[in-house]
Scaffold this active site. Structure first.
Site, PDB file in Angstrom:
ATOM      1  N   ASP A   1      11.677   9.455 -14.790  1.00  0.00           N
ATOM      2  CA  ASP A   1      10.569   8.822 -14.071  1.00  0.00           C
ATOM      3  C   ASP A   1      10.786   7.310 -14.012  1.00  0.00           C
ATOM      4  O   ASP A   1      11.817   6.791 -14.432  1.00  0.00           O
ATOM      5  CB  ASP A   1       9.225   9.217 -14.703  1.00  0.00           C
TER       6      ASP A   1
ATOM      7  N   ASN B   1      -2.658  13.789   5.042  1.00  0.00           N
ATOM      8  CA  ASN B   1      -2.270  12.940   3.910  1.00  0.00           C
ATOM      9  C   ASN B   1      -0.749  12.928   3.816  1.00  0.00           C
ATOM     10  O   ASN B   1      -0.105  13.948   4.050  1.00  0.00           O
ATOM     11  CB  ASN B   1      -2.861  13.513   2.619  1.00  0.00           C
TER      12      ASN B   1
END
Ligand code: FMN
Length: 445
Positions: A247, A140
């Site tokens: 963020d 992944n």
């Protein structure tokens, strides 16, 4: 195309800004890069880090992805959808530029890791693609912001139940991980995607453009061979405070207990270029939002003749989308809007427009809202839906999915009957004939 090759192309295109003056990665470099948001910027002298260069903004415009993939910016969605549907095995090479120089044990203080803003929890690696192997699902690749908490320690922000988090939860003790920095643009795009578990994102990258991989020196993971820097290490079960950090919404994310990565080895190219991605700004936004456009497209395709989708930067490249359809029936706009929510669970507001509206031009989208919408008829409100944790206005409850109201606006031309609008001409934007200005004024010659 490697990141270096892209920088050469960017130089030729006139996109690249090179800052030759010495710049400090502690609070100065990010401010300079932010002032140049939307452009690739190469810092050739980094205070305290001789031999290193820092690059920002390589992924901050759709034109840069289009150039590196050899397509038009409006075609990117279709390129991504194709690669997503037809991933290709990536070749594994034995010699790789990213392993040219080897430091063992690695020392993170030798890397020009940025401190971006005074209130951040510390120095953060922001463009690191973390590669891990899940015991059941295989390899992944995914982005994780990484706070430097020691000379060989990072704290990794792992969003719950995504690839890295579930591999870590299953691990009995340490989970080997490698972090690639300075990854080619198509690798960055692929790493931001969320394919079904078990599909390695680098096979999507290979379907976009060549993505040779190399085995790490101290673990069995495969990393992009052409990356600039590789950190090899172990994701431990030990937790520490991670945050605060900016963020996607340009607001500060809170402090959480997150796992520590122990770094065992650092390898890099000769004369390495460290990629720093400014949190909340265009590079972060595009990488987050663009991979969701094909998912929305696929969902809307089930119910309407969808032409294109744009996740808009004004909506933090996560919460807002504009969907363009060729309307075939009176309810297509509403159906397309509902399907868009299914295609991207974090979507909060969606606007559906006709084919004559350029979805990449916010003025045209607003024009469609102004001239085609009656709120009582065209606005749909969904109350208390599962929503994005990134939205500061959402209702957040620890350990539970955030909840938010959602809104869809059908800004397509209203149809009076099943066959179409009674007076379509009322809704058309009038265009003046095109002229050659050079025939009227010498300034334009
Ligand atoms: C620039 C950038 C930064 C990101 N930072 C994080 C992060 O800190 N933690 C995280 O869990 N996901 C982060 N993501 C999202 C993951 O990369 C993305 O959701 C990934 O597709 C998850 O896929 P997976 O479920 O296969 O791991 C980030 C994405 C981008 C583009």
């Amino acid at each position: 195309m490697t990141m270096r090759a892209f920088l050469e192309v960017a130089q030729k295109q006139g996109w690249l800004t090179t800052i030759r003056q010495e710049v400090d990665p502690y609070l100065e470099l990010a401010a300079v890069a932010a002032a140049l948001d939307g452009r690739p910027v190469l810092f050739s002298q980094v205070r305290g880090y001789p031999g290193w260069r820092v690059v920002t903004g390589v992924a901050s415009d759709r034109r840069y992805f289009a150039k590196s993939l050899g397509c038009a910016p409006q075609q990117l969605l279709f390129e991504l959808a194709r690669a997503f549907a037809e991933p290709q095995p990536a070749p594994v090479v034995t010699q790789a530029p990213c392993q040219h120089v080897v430091h063992q044990p690695g020392d993170l203080t030798a890397l020009p890791i940025l401190k971006h803003l005074p209130d951040d929890g510390g120095r953060y690696i922001t463009a690191g693609v973390l590669i891990s192997r899940d015991a059941e699902r295989g390899l992944n690749a995914s982005f994780h912001r990484l706070l430097q908490v020691g000379p060989r320690q990072l704290a990794a922000r792992l969003v719950e139940n995504r690839g890295t988090h579930s591999a870590w939860r299953k691990a009995d003790g340490d989970l080997p991980v490698s972090i690639a920095i300075g990854v080619p643009l198509h690798g960055l795009l692929a790493a931001s995607m969320s394919p079904e578990p078990g599909l390695f994102e680098m096979t999507i990258a290979q379907a976009l453009a060549p993505m040779p991989l190399v085995r790490c020196l101290g673990n069995d993971l495969l990393v992009p061979a052409q990356a600039e820097v590789i950190l090899e290490g172990r994701l431990t079960q030990q937790l520490t405070a991670e945050g605060p950090f900016v963020d996607l919404t340009e607001t500060s994310d809170r402090v959480r207990q997150q796992p520590i990565i122990e770094i065992d080895r650092i390898t890099h190219r000769a004369h390495p270029i460290y990629h720093a991605l400014l949190p909340g700004l265009l590079e972060h936004k595009l990488l987050m939002g663009m991979p969701k456009e094909p998912s929305i497209f696929a969902a809307v395709q089930q119910v309407a003749d969808v032409k294109n989708v744009h996740i808009t930067p004004g909506g933090a490249s996560w919460l807002h989308a504009v969907v363009q359809i060729a309307k075939q029936g009176p309810d297509d706009g509403q159906r397309a809007a509902m399907a868009a929510f299914a295609g991207h669970g974090s979507l909060k507001h969606v606007v559906v427009v006709d084919e004559d509206v350029d979805i990449f031009d916010p003025h045209q989208v607003e024009w469609a809202l102004a001239t085609r919408v009656q709120a009582g008829r065209d606005v749909m409100l969904l109350r208390d839906q599962p929503a994005s944790s990134l939205d500061p206005s959402a209702r957040q409850q620890a350990g539970q999915k955030s909840r938010s109201d959602k809104m869809a606006v059908d800004a397509t031309i209203p149809w009076d009957s099943a066959s179409g609008p009674a007076h379509p001409q009322h809704f058309q934007r009038v265009a003046f004939p095109q002229v050659r200005l050079s025939e009227y004024d010498e300034r334009f010659r």
